[in-house]
Design an enzyme around this catalytic site. Structure first.
Site, short mmCIF file in Angstrom:
data_model
loop_
_atom_site.label_atom_id
_atom_site.label_comp_id
_atom_site.label_asym_id
_atom_site.label_seq_id
_atom_site.Cartn_x
_atom_site.Cartn_y
_atom_site.Cartn_z
N CYS A 187 0.81 -1.22 0.00
CA CYS A 187 0.00 0.00 0.00
C CYS A 187 0.85 1.28 0.00
O CYS A 187 1.43 1.61 -1.03
CB CYS A 187 -1.00 -0.04 1.14
SG CYS A 187 -2.38 1.08 0.84
N ARG A 207 -12.25 6.66 -1.91
CA ARG A 207 -11.32 5.82 -1.19
C ARG A 207 -11.66 4.35 -1.47
O ARG A 207 -12.84 3.99 -1.49
CB ARG A 207 -11.42 6.13 0.31
CG ARG A 207 -10.19 5.76 1.03
CD ARG A 207 -10.00 6.38 2.38
NE ARG A 207 -8.82 5.73 2.93
CZ ARG A 207 -7.58 6.14 2.69
NH1 ARG A 207 -7.35 7.20 1.96
NH2 ARG A 207 -6.57 5.47 3.18
N HIS A 238 -3.50 -5.65 2.41
CA HIS A 238 -2.91 -5.07 3.61
C HIS A 238 -2.22 -6.02 4.56
O HIS A 238 -2.09 -7.18 4.29
CB HIS A 238 -3.97 -4.26 4.37
CG HIS A 238 -3.80 -2.83 4.07
ND1 HIS A 238 -2.63 -2.18 4.30
CD2 HIS A 238 -4.63 -1.93 3.51
CE1 HIS A 238 -2.75 -0.94 3.91
NE2 HIS A 238 -3.96 -0.76 3.43
N1 GLN Z 1 -1.73 7.09 2.02
C1 GLN Z 1 -1.90 6.16 0.92
C2 GLN Z 1 -3.29 6.25 0.27
O1 GLN Z 1 -4.25 6.61 0.94
C3 GLN Z 1 -1.63 4.75 1.39
C4 GLN Z 1 -2.65 4.29 2.39
C5 GLN Z 1 -2.33 3.00 3.05
O2 GLN Z 1 -1.19 2.55 3.16
N2 GLN Z 1 -3.36 2.39 3.55
O3 GLN Z 1 -3.43 5.97 -0.90
#
Ligand code: GLN
Length: 237
Positions: free
Chosen positions: A94, A127, A191
């Site tokens: 990520c 998101r 994740h």
């Molecule tokens: N900050 C990055 C995004 O929102 C990665 C987020 C994360 O590692 N969950 O795309």
């Protein structure tokens, strides 16, 4: 660092460890030890120099601020670039995946990445949160990926990075592909517990790092059962 053992470095647990990323290091270490491969694990914080002689590097997910800071420090340090040039294997998740690319966005600002994967990330309109599934690149010979994603960015692959998977549920890079790989670098939006849920990915990293064509099979009944359940579950809307 000893030269006989398989050396695993977890990069900046103080910045990028929002999703239990330590579990990935534990899975790798356990699956190596179960095959009789001696392992040493190192947690390298962001105020410490990054060693360049380890075999596997892990970098996890995190919020925008720590992500931008981690990228700056890794660029300044240079140890990770040296390790990759020497053929180290990498699992980048990520935020860690995004910062391996040429650029990414954090807190609305475009940030320079490490340029170690031919990807760029920009801001998504929504998101991406929830179930992530995909059919992994057949050249890697692995069962389907299942996991959980939570990110704002979207990622575009250049010519020298291949998608890790074709998305069957969730968003991943852009709703079509998920993650990327090139050489011995593996990036994914799946994740924290990615390797617990996908032990075949752990074994891929171990094979890359040791040069072994195959590893002795382990009992993956629980992970296989969970994958079966997730793949059989209705696709989230
Ligand atoms: N900050 C990055 C995004 O929102 C990665 C987020 C994360 O590692 N969950 O795309």
């Amino acid at each position: 660092m000893s030269t006989e053992a398989l050396r695993i470095v977890w990069i900046y647990p103080d910045l990028l460890s929002t999703y239990g990323d330590r579990g990935n290091m534990l899975i790798l270490a356990r699956r190596a030890a179960d095959r009789g491969i001696p392992v040493e694990t190192y947690e390298v914080r962001s105020d410490q120099p990054m060693p360049h002689t380890a075999d596997i590097y892990l970098i996890g997910g995190g919020e925008d601020g720590p992500q931008a800071l981690a990228a700056q420090r890794l660029i300044t340090d240079g140890g990770l670039h040296q390790a990759v040039a020497q053929g180290a294997a990498v699992l980048a998740i990520c935020a860690g995946y995004q910062l391996f690319g040429h650029s990414f966005y954090a807190k609305g600002a475009k940030c320079a990445g490490l340029g170690l994967l031919d990807i760029t990330s920009d801001r998504g309109e929504t998101r991406a949160v929830g179930e992530l599934r995909g059919d992994i690149d057949p050249r890697l010979g692995l069962p389907p990926l299942t996991g959980f994603e939570n990110h704002g960015g979207r990622t575009h692959l250049g010519a020298s990075a291949a998608p890790l998977a074709r998305v069957t549920a969730g968003i991943g890079n852009d709703g079509q592909t998920e993650g990327a790989w090139a050489g011995k670098i593996l990036g994914t939006y799946s994740h924290g517990p990615a390797l617990a849920r996908n032990p075949a990915l752990a074994d891929l990293l171990l094979r890359w790092a040791t040069g072994a064509d195959r590893l002795a099979p382990l009992d993956d009944t629980w992970a296989d059962r969970l994958r079966g359940e997730r793949l059989a579950a209705p696709t989230p809307a």
